[in-house]
Design an enzyme around this catalytic site. Structure first.
Site, PDB file in Angstrom:
ATOM      1  N   LYS A 104      24.842   7.779   7.708  1.00  0.00           N
ATOM      2  CA  LYS A 104      24.592   8.569   8.911  1.00  0.00           C
ATOM      3  C   LYS A 104      25.523   8.068  10.012  1.00  0.00           C
ATOM      4  CE  LYS A 104      21.442   9.431  12.664  1.00  0.00           C
ATOM      5  NZ  LYS A 104      20.249   8.958  13.379  1.00  0.00           N
ATOM      6  N   GLY A 165      14.902   9.052  21.473  1.00  0.00           N
ATOM      7  CA  GLY A 165      13.765   8.289  21.973  1.00  0.00           C
ATOM      8  C   GLY A 165      13.026   8.921  23.132  1.00  0.00           C
ATOM      9  N   ALA A 191      16.642  13.190  16.609  1.00  0.00           N
ATOM     10  CA  ALA A 191      16.483  12.730  17.996  1.00  0.00           C
ATOM     11  C   ALA A 191      15.642  13.696  18.825  1.00  0.00           C
ATOM     12  CB  ALA A 191      17.823  12.500  18.690  1.00  0.00           C
ATOM     13  N   GLY A 192      14.696  13.102  19.558  1.00  0.00           N
ATOM     14  CA  GLY A 192      13.900  13.852  20.523  1.00  0.00           C
ATOM     15  C   GLY A 192      12.541  14.313  20.042  1.00  0.00           C
ATOM     16  N   ASN A 213      12.031   8.618  14.214  1.00  0.00           N
ATOM     17  CA  ASN A 213      11.709   7.194  14.175  1.00  0.00           C
ATOM     18  C   ASN A 213      10.735   6.838  15.285  1.00  0.00           C
ATOM     19  OD1 ASN A 213      13.665   4.076  14.375  1.00  0.00           O
ATOM     20  ND2 ASN A 213      11.549   4.408  13.883  1.00  0.00           N
ATOM     21  N   THR A 214      11.167   6.988  16.536  1.00  0.00           N
ATOM     22  CA  THR A 214      10.362   6.543  17.671  1.00  0.00           C
ATOM     23  C   THR A 214       9.010   7.226  17.713  1.00  0.00           C
ATOM     24  OG1 THR A 214      12.422   6.212  18.903  1.00  0.00           O
ATOM     25  CG2 THR A 214      10.378   6.172  20.163  1.00  0.00           C
TER      26      THR A 214
END
Length: 267
Positions: A104, A165, A191-192, A213-214
């Protein structure tokens, strides 16, 4: 084959889960393992510059709990701000993972927003593809850039939903739909994502998958959120396949037919 069980195909390999997960921000490796198991994910991304996968022999090794024999390890270039840094990091990852080619790519442009530097991303993608890497590229939600990354030879394009994040969810579904409708490679939201409904919305738009992830690691109960994400991605994908009803602004429509009922025969 049941169409709802159609695999996600990345670089010629089939995956039964369309949820990809990261390994950062957990309180310890045990929680990392438990959340990833609950997610059902088969592709697990690892920040090479921040996570020990063998380069630091005296530190806990992520690969002791997330085994390459059970998951596809996806090394990423989180924390890189130039094409040169990103390429160098992924060359190291290939050595550490015995020639592993699926990676990635993310090249950041701003340490405050972590917004991607698309110019450096394109530059790095060209080099990596030429060197035999199979590149999954994190990028902005610009349809032109997404198409250019595909044409370079990236095996998947990963536009952001919103800032890394941030948990803001999808802020520009129209651009994402343009990217999806014009792609010949998997489009995976990256993301987001903040909660399960964001993941479901991405799949309903027609994305091939979701990486988060977050949203899992920073939930009050990461393991439960991982399970929620698993079900949300599956539900969103089925809704996309089913096709939603047409929206009718300012017009109601009864759920049940009115013809032939008792009221319709009253005097």
């Amino acid at each position: 084959m049941n169409v709802t069980n159609a695999p996600l195909v990345v670089d010629g390999k089939e995956y039964h889960s369309r949820l990809l997960v990261g390994t950062g921000k957990y309180i310890n490796l045990d929680q990392t393992r438990d959340a990833i198991e609950a997610s059902g994910a088969e592709i697990v991304t690892v920040a090479i510059r921040r996570t020990n996968i063998g380069q630091n022999p005296d530190e806990p090794n992520l690969l002791d709990v997330i085994k390459p024999s059970e998951y596809t390890i996806l090394p990423n270039t989180a924390g890189c701000y130039s094409a040169d840094d990103a390429v160098r990091t992924l060359r190291l990852a290939r050595e550490l993972l015995d020639g592993h080619s699926l990676v990635k790519l993310e090249v950041l442009g701003d340490p405050n927003t972590l917004y991607p530097n698309v110019t450096e991303t394109i530059k790095a993608a060209e080099t990596l593809v030429d060197e035999g890497f199979s590149v999954m590229a994190y990028t902005s939600d610009d349809p032109i850039v997404a198409k250019e990354l595909e044409q370079i030879g990236c095996v998947a394009v990963m536009p952001l939903a919103s800032l890394i994040g941030s948990g803001m969810g999808i802020i520009n579904p129209w651009n994402l739909k343009i990217i999806i409708d014009n792609a010949n490679v998997p489009i995976i939201i990256d993301a987001g994502v903040g909660t399960a409904s964001d993941a479901s919305m991405a799949m309903e738009l027609g994305c091939s998958g979701v990486l988060t992830n977050t949203a899992i690691a920073k939930a009050n109960d990461p393991v439960l959120m991982a399970l929620a994400m698993k079900e949300a991605v599956r539900a969103g994908y089925m809704a996309y396949l089913a096709g939603r009803m047409e929206k009718k602004e300012y017009q109601a429509s009864a759920s049940s037919p009115s013809a032939g009922n008792i009221a319709s025969h009253s005097n």
